[in-house]
Scaffold this active site. Sequence first.
Site, PDB file in Angstrom:
ATOM      1  N   SER A  41      -5.178  24.218  -6.540  1.00  0.00           N
ATOM      2  CA  SER A  41      -4.641  24.819  -5.034  1.00  0.00           C
ATOM      3  C   SER A  41      -3.493  23.377  -5.425  1.00  0.00           C
ATOM      4  CB  SER A  41      -5.172  24.215  -4.087  1.00  0.00           C
ATOM      5  OG  SER A  41      -6.541  22.968  -4.840  1.00  0.00           O
ATOM      6  N   GLU A  89      -5.377  13.597   9.150  1.00  0.00           N
ATOM      7  CA  GLU A  89      -6.238  12.382   8.677  1.00  0.00           C
ATOM      8  C   GLU A  89      -6.055  13.211   7.352  1.00  0.00           C
ATOM      9  OE1 GLU A  89      -7.512  16.729   8.028  1.00  0.00           O
ATOM     10  OE2 GLU A  89      -6.478  16.193   9.914  1.00  0.00           O
ATOM     11  N   LYS A 131      -0.414  21.852   0.275  1.00  0.00           N
ATOM     12  CA  LYS A 131      -1.009  21.278   1.951  1.00  0.00           C
ATOM     13  C   LYS A 131       0.488  21.206   2.341  1.00  0.00           C
ATOM     14  CE  LYS A 131      -5.504  19.823   2.088  1.00  0.00           C
ATOM     15  NZ  LYS A 131      -5.229  20.487   3.501  1.00  0.00           N
TER      16      LYS A 131
END
Length: 385
Positions: A368, A109, A87
């Site tokens: 991830s 969000e 991210k």
Amino acid sequence: MTNQEGYFGTFGGSFVPPELKVVLDNLANKFEKYKNDPDFNQEFKETLKEYVGRENPLTYASRLTKEFNGPKIYLKREDLNHTGAHKINNVVGQILLAKRMGAHRIITETGAGQHGVATATACAMFGMDCTIYMGKLDTERQALNVFRMELLGAKVIPVEKGQGRLKDAVDVALADLVENYESTFYLLGSAVGPHPFPSMVKHFQSIISEESKKQILEQEGNLPAAVLAVVGGGSNAIGSFAHYIDEPSVRLIGAEPEEAATMAKGVPAEIHGFKTLVLQDENGEPAPTYSIAAGLDYPGIGPEHSYLKETGRAEYYTVSKEEVLEAFKLLSSKEGIIPALESAHAIALAKKLAPQFNKEESIIITISGRGDKDVAHVHDLLKNG
């Protein structure tokens, strides 16, 4: 493949109120201006190196390779990034863009909380006000990440409307942007939403495949037979696929949860200002979704994934909760890497598909994120069955 209005085939676009369209058009213009700007790209790459810790390794997983009895398994280690997931790549890119646009207030969000933590981290570093919307259920499942965000100076607002999950957090964040667009930059966390968000997130996340392509050529001397990644909204997967899309010999494979199987069961529809495959209920509304991985609780998917499926360029398969928990334990015990539950979906799918490949071939699996945030949740799931 995409035009100025952000279409991927028939998917994508921008279906938003006129006042928001003006904001997004300005964002699209600024993104187009800066994405090829040498100074911007230098700051982006330097921040990724000095703050995030890139480039991260492409790790050969010898024991997992032996366990699967198929291709050579390589792991792209996004779990080693600062804040523990992919991210942060997109967050750094967007916050540098926000800085150049003169914004001082960032909103976003988050589902699993990793994007929220990454955003709060970057806002702390750049001295920006940060407000994060998170479904109430997710704040309970990811209480540790909520505390991290608050520790980093962010204001976390639990969203109780709807199911109290990721979709509802996006709804409220978009409403905030419409109301406060003059002072606010919405740092969207996945490759979803109206144009230019899907293209922008892909651009910043494509660092994953830019690195892995170079690394696999150095280590193997040829391209992988396949690249595997989990898909929820689709940001880590589109970043993992990006530099291989024009390499037809490389299979692009996405894993999704059976309980939120957008690619398997979704129909073309509009959600959150764009058109994509969407899980719908009998009334044509976005269907309730659930996954043991909070980051996969979204009834839609990035529009480029819908296009890649429609054209046959990428393949998407579901895995069960049981397979994911087994994969979570397997990677931990075989390689000493505790993955995020989201990432465990990709490991589970790789295990199922391994017989399709031979021992001379290699596949890349994107890890991830790391599993610190999920260990207590997995403990409870395993204990309670």
